[in-house]
Design a protein around this motif. Structure first.
Motif, PDB file in Angstrom:
ATOM      1  N   MET A   5       0.848  -1.200   0.000  1.00 57.87           N
ATOM      2  CA  MET A   5       0.000   0.000   0.000  1.00 57.87           C
ATOM      3  C   MET A   5       0.880   1.245   0.000  1.00 57.87           C
ATOM      4  O   MET A   5       1.852   1.327   0.740  1.00 57.87           O
ATOM      5  N   ASP A   6       0.539   2.219  -0.850  1.00 56.20           N
ATOM      6  CA  ASP A   6       1.336   3.432  -0.945  1.00 56.20           C
ATOM      7  C   ASP A   6       1.232   4.249   0.336  1.00 56.20           C
ATOM      8  O   ASP A   6       0.212   4.259   1.015  1.00 56.20           O
ATOM      9  N   LYS A   7       2.305   4.923   0.636  1.00 56.57           N
ATOM     10  CA  LYS A   7       2.317   5.803   1.800  1.00 56.57           C
ATOM     11  C   LYS A   7       1.369   6.965   1.574  1.00 56.57           C
ATOM     12  O   LYS A   7       1.248   7.480   0.474  1.00 56.57           O
ATOM     13  N   THR A   8       0.660   7.368   2.613  1.00 58.49           N
ATOM     14  CA  THR A   8      -0.249   8.494   2.518  1.00 58.49           C
ATOM     15  C   THR A   8       0.512   9.748   2.112  1.00 58.49           C
ATOM     16  O   THR A   8       1.614  10.001   2.586  1.00 58.49           O
ATOM     17  N   ARG A   9      -0.091  10.558   1.240  1.00 52.63           N
ATOM     18  CA  ARG A   9       0.558  11.772   0.758  1.00 52.63           C
ATOM     19  C   ARG A   9      -0.358  12.968   0.961  1.00 52.63           C
ATOM     20  O   ARG A   9      -1.561  12.903   0.706  1.00 52.63           O
ATOM     21  N   ILE A  10       0.223  14.069   1.412  1.00 45.29           N
ATOM     22  CA  ILE A  10      -0.464  15.345   1.483  1.00 45.29           C
ATOM     23  C   ILE A  10       0.252  16.290   0.535  1.00 45.29           C
ATOM     24  O   ILE A  10       1.475  16.426   0.581  1.00 45.29           O
ATOM     25  N   VAL A  11      -0.508  16.945  -0.356  1.00 49.94           N
ATOM     26  CA  VAL A  11       0.046  17.884  -1.327  1.00 49.94           C
ATOM     27  C   VAL A  11      -0.337  19.290  -0.915  1.00 49.94           C
ATOM     28  O   VAL A  11      -1.505  19.550  -0.570  1.00 49.94           O
ATOM     29  N   VAL A  12       0.626  20.215  -0.954  1.00 49.01           N
ATOM     30  CA  VAL A  12       0.337  21.614  -0.653  1.00 49.01           C
ATOM     31  C   VAL A  12       0.857  22.484  -1.789  1.00 49.01           C
ATOM     32  O   VAL A  12       1.982  22.316  -2.256  1.00 49.01           O
ATOM     33  N   GLY A  13       0.003  23.393  -2.275  1.00 51.96           N
ATOM     34  CA  GLY A  13       0.388  24.320  -3.325  1.00 51.96           C
ATOM     35  C   GLY A  13       0.918  25.617  -2.736  1.00 51.96           C
ATOM     36  O   GLY A  13       0.331  26.150  -1.788  1.00 51.96           O
ATOM     37  N   VAL A  14       2.037  26.125  -3.280  1.00 56.16           N
ATOM     38  CA  VAL A  14       2.663  27.329  -2.724  1.00 56.16           C
ATOM     39  C   VAL A  14       2.947  28.339  -3.825  1.00 56.16           C
ATOM     40  O   VAL A  14       3.126  27.984  -4.991  1.00 56.16           O
ATOM     41  N   ASP A  15       2.987  29.619  -3.426  1.00 55.64           N
ATOM     42  CA  ASP A  15       3.313  30.691  -4.370  1.00 55.64           C
ATOM     43  C   ASP A  15       4.150  31.785  -3.709  1.00 55.64           C
ATOM     44  O   ASP A  15       4.317  32.858  -4.280  1.00 55.64           O
ATOM     45  N   GLY A  16       4.676  31.529  -2.522  1.00 55.51           N
ATOM     46  CA  GLY A  16       5.507  32.510  -1.841  1.00 55.51           C
ATOM     47  C   GLY A  16       4.746  33.503  -0.991  1.00 55.51           C
ATOM     48  O   GLY A  16       5.356  34.345  -0.327  1.00 55.51           O
ATOM     49  N   SER A  17       3.431  33.450  -0.977  1.00 52.80           N
ATOM     50  CA  SER A  17       2.615  34.384  -0.200  1.00 52.80           C
ATOM     51  C   SER A  17       2.538  33.957   1.268  1.00 52.80           C
ATOM     52  O   SER A  17       2.783  32.801   1.603  1.00 52.80           O
ATOM     53  N   PRO A  18       2.169  34.888   2.161  1.00 54.76           N
ATOM     54  CA  PRO A  18       1.950  34.505   3.568  1.00 54.76           C
ATOM     55  C   PRO A  18       0.865  33.444   3.721  1.00 54.76           C
ATOM     56  O   PRO A  18       0.952  32.586   4.602  1.00 54.76           O
ATOM     57  N   GLN A  19      -0.162  33.504   2.863  1.00 58.01           N
ATOM     58  CA  GLN A  19      -1.226  32.500   2.941  1.00 58.01           C
ATOM     59  C   GLN A  19      -0.699  31.106   2.594  1.00 58.01           C
ATOM     60  O   GLN A  19      -1.078  30.108   3.223  1.00 58.01           O
ATOM     61  N   ALA A  20       0.186  31.038   1.609  1.00 59.60           N
ATOM     62  CA  ALA A  20       0.785  29.752   1.249  1.00 59.60           C
ATOM     63  C   ALA A  20       1.706  29.248   2.353  1.00 59.60           C
ATOM     64  O   ALA A  20       1.775  28.047   2.628  1.00 59.60           O
ATOM     65  N   THR A  21       2.418  30.163   2.998  1.00 58.52           N
ATOM     66  CA  THR A  21       3.270  29.771   4.136  1.00 58.52           C
ATOM     67  C   THR A  21       2.434  29.171   5.244  1.00 58.52           C
ATOM     68  O   THR A  21       2.813  28.163   5.860  1.00 58.52           O
ATOM     69  N   ALA A  22       1.282  29.776   5.519  1.00 57.10           N
ATOM     70  CA  ALA A  22       0.373  29.220   6.523  1.00 57.10           C
ATOM     71  C   ALA A  22      -0.096  27.825   6.117  1.00 57.10           C
ATOM     72  O   ALA A  22      -0.181  26.916   6.945  1.00 57.10           O
ATOM     73  N   ALA A  23      -0.384  27.642   4.826  1.00 54.62           N
ATOM     74  CA  ALA A  23      -0.824  26.343   4.340  1.00 54.62           C
ATOM     75  C   ALA A  23       0.269  25.292   4.511  1.00 54.62           C
ATOM     76  O   ALA A  23      -0.003  24.144   4.882  1.00 54.62           O
ATOM     77  N   VAL A  24       1.513  25.675   4.248  1.00 51.10           N
ATOM     78  CA  VAL A  24       2.637  24.741   4.413  1.00 51.10           C
ATOM     79  C   VAL A  24       2.758  24.303   5.870  1.00 51.10           C
ATOM     80  O   VAL A  24       2.943  23.115   6.163  1.00 51.10           O
ATOM     81  N   GLY A  25       2.660  25.261   6.783  1.00 50.68           N
ATOM     82  CA  GLY A  25       2.759  24.913   8.201  1.00 50.68           C
ATOM     83  C   GLY A  25       1.664  23.973   8.635  1.00 50.68           C
ATOM     84  O   GLY A  25       1.905  22.988   9.363  1.00 50.68           O
ATOM     85  N   TRP A  26       0.443  24.249   8.193  1.00 48.49           N
ATOM     86  CA  TRP A  26      -0.689  23.378   8.541  1.00 48.49           C
ATOM     87  C   TRP A  26      -0.478  21.983   7.951  1.00 48.49           C
ATOM     88  O   TRP A  26      -0.673  20.970   8.622  1.00 48.49           O
ATOM     89  N   ALA A  27      -0.099  21.934   6.672  1.00 45.53           N
ATOM     90  CA  ALA A  27       0.072  20.651   5.989  1.00 45.53           C
ATOM     91  C   ALA A  27       1.203  19.838   6.601  1.00 45.53           C
ATOM     92  O   ALA A  27       1.100  18.607   6.723  1.00 45.53           O
ATOM     93  N   ALA A  28       2.294  20.494   6.987  1.00 49.89           N
ATOM     94  CA  ALA A  28       3.424  19.771   7.587  1.00 49.89           C
ATOM     95  C   ALA A  28       3.015  19.143   8.914  1.00 49.89           C
ATOM     96  O   ALA A  28       3.338  17.977   9.198  1.00 49.89           O
ATOM     97  N   THR A  29       2.301  19.894   9.727  1.00 47.20           N
ATOM     98  CA  THR A  29       1.831  19.360  11.005  1.00 47.20           C
ATOM     99  C   THR A  29       0.880  18.195  10.792  1.00 47.20           C
ATOM    100  O   THR A  29       0.946  17.171  11.483  1.00 47.20           O
ATOM    101  N   GLU A  30      -0.008  18.342   9.811  1.00 46.33           N
ATOM    102  CA  GLU A  30      -0.959  17.271   9.514  1.00 46.33           C
ATOM    103  C   GLU A  30      -0.246  16.035   8.978  1.00 46.33           C
ATOM    104  O   GLU A  30      -0.632  14.897   9.270  1.00 46.33           O
ATOM    105  N   ALA A  31       0.796  16.232   8.183  1.00 46.43           N
ATOM    106  CA  ALA A  31       1.548  15.091   7.646  1.00 46.43           C
ATOM    107  C   ALA A  31       2.176  14.276   8.764  1.00 46.43           C
ATOM    108  O   ALA A  31       2.180  13.037   8.720  1.00 46.43           O
TER     109      ALA A  31
END
Length: 261
Positions: free
Chosen positions: A1-27
């Motif tokens: 079975m493949d390892k679970t994957r979380i994908v996060v889209g980024v563009d250098g904005s503060p909103q994308a940085t927030a998304a990365v932090g949330w996604a990393a914690t969730e991962a």
């Protein structure tokens, strides 16, 4: 079975940085791989093509550094792809457990009008999507599940219980009706939560019925929640991700919004 994957889209904005932090914690919570993606233009015979790719690489480096700062143990991979953001992210979502994007802002990934990436991805992706905004990273407060009498209610409830277990939070199963309207679902919907109570016995859950305008009630409840979970097209919310209610929630929610599939 493949390892679970979380994908996060980024563009250098503060909103994308927030998304990365949330996604990393969730991962880390899910023991999942984190994949960070960005998009860039590649114009033929253009002197800017190389610099656009370099900027994309810089955005990725900063995003990966932030992910590892937030969650040092996270397994993270990154990729910059030429093209438009929405199709790239939607394609990546086909092999992901979650697709994570930042909320609306002035700017964004290439090829789209201002603020449209999150709403288009939320509408079109086949995986569950989280739009990170508001009180991201807040551990206090329940996971609020917006439920109605549609077939999607069971999926929404299941995601809400799963996220509540991961976040050590309670579930608030919320139904919104017209002003002074009687509860149309009553004990029937409460009984639908029983299988999830059995699967997640450590998660406390309660049901609430609130009279009022749906978007206002959901936004108000989001201000004290750690996560809002809704369905993509529940008829009780009149096409949540296609109409005014969904747009207002994505623009004004006080916490991250998970569109459950």
């Amino acid at each position: 079975m493949d390892k679970t994957r979380i994908v996060v889209g980024v563009d250098g904005s503060p909103q994308a940085t927030a998304a990365v932090g949330w996604a990393a914690t969730e991962a880390v919570r899910r023991h999942a791989e984190l994949r960070v993606l960005t998009a860039f233009y590649r114009r033929r015979s253009s002197p800017d093509s190389h610099s656009a790719e370099e900027r994309a690489g810089d955005i990725l480096r900063r995003a990966v550094a932030h992910a590892r700062e937030v969650a040092p143990e996270v397994e993270v991979k990154c990729q910059a792809l030429p093209g438009y953001a929405v199709p790239i992210l939607i394609h990546a979502a086909e092999e992901a457990a979650l697709l994570v994007v930042g909320g609306r802002h002035e700017g964004g990934l290439p090829g789209l009008p201002i603020g449209s990436v999150s709403s288009q991805v939320a509408t079109q992706a086949r995986s569950s999507v989280v739009v990170v905004r508001g009180r991201h990273g807040a551990d206090a407060g329940p996971v609020v599940a917006g439920l109605d009498d549609s077939p999607a209610a069971a999926t929404v409830a299941g995601h809400a219980f799963e996220e509540a277990a991961l976040h050590n939070a309670e579930v608030e199963a919320l139904t919104v009706g017209g002003v002074k309207a009687p509860d149309p679902l009553g004990a029937d919907l409460d009984a639908q939560l029983d299988p999830w109570r059995e699967k997640y016995p450590d998660v406390r859950a309660h049901r609430a019925y609130v009279s009022g305008r749906t978007d206002k009630v959901l936004i108000q409840r989001s201000r004290s929640a750690c996560l809002m979970v809704v369905g993509p097209r529940t008829h009780g919310y009149q096409g949540l991700m296609l109409g005014a209610i969904g747009s207002r929630l994505l623009q004004r929610s006080g916490c991250p919004v998970l569109i459950a599939r």
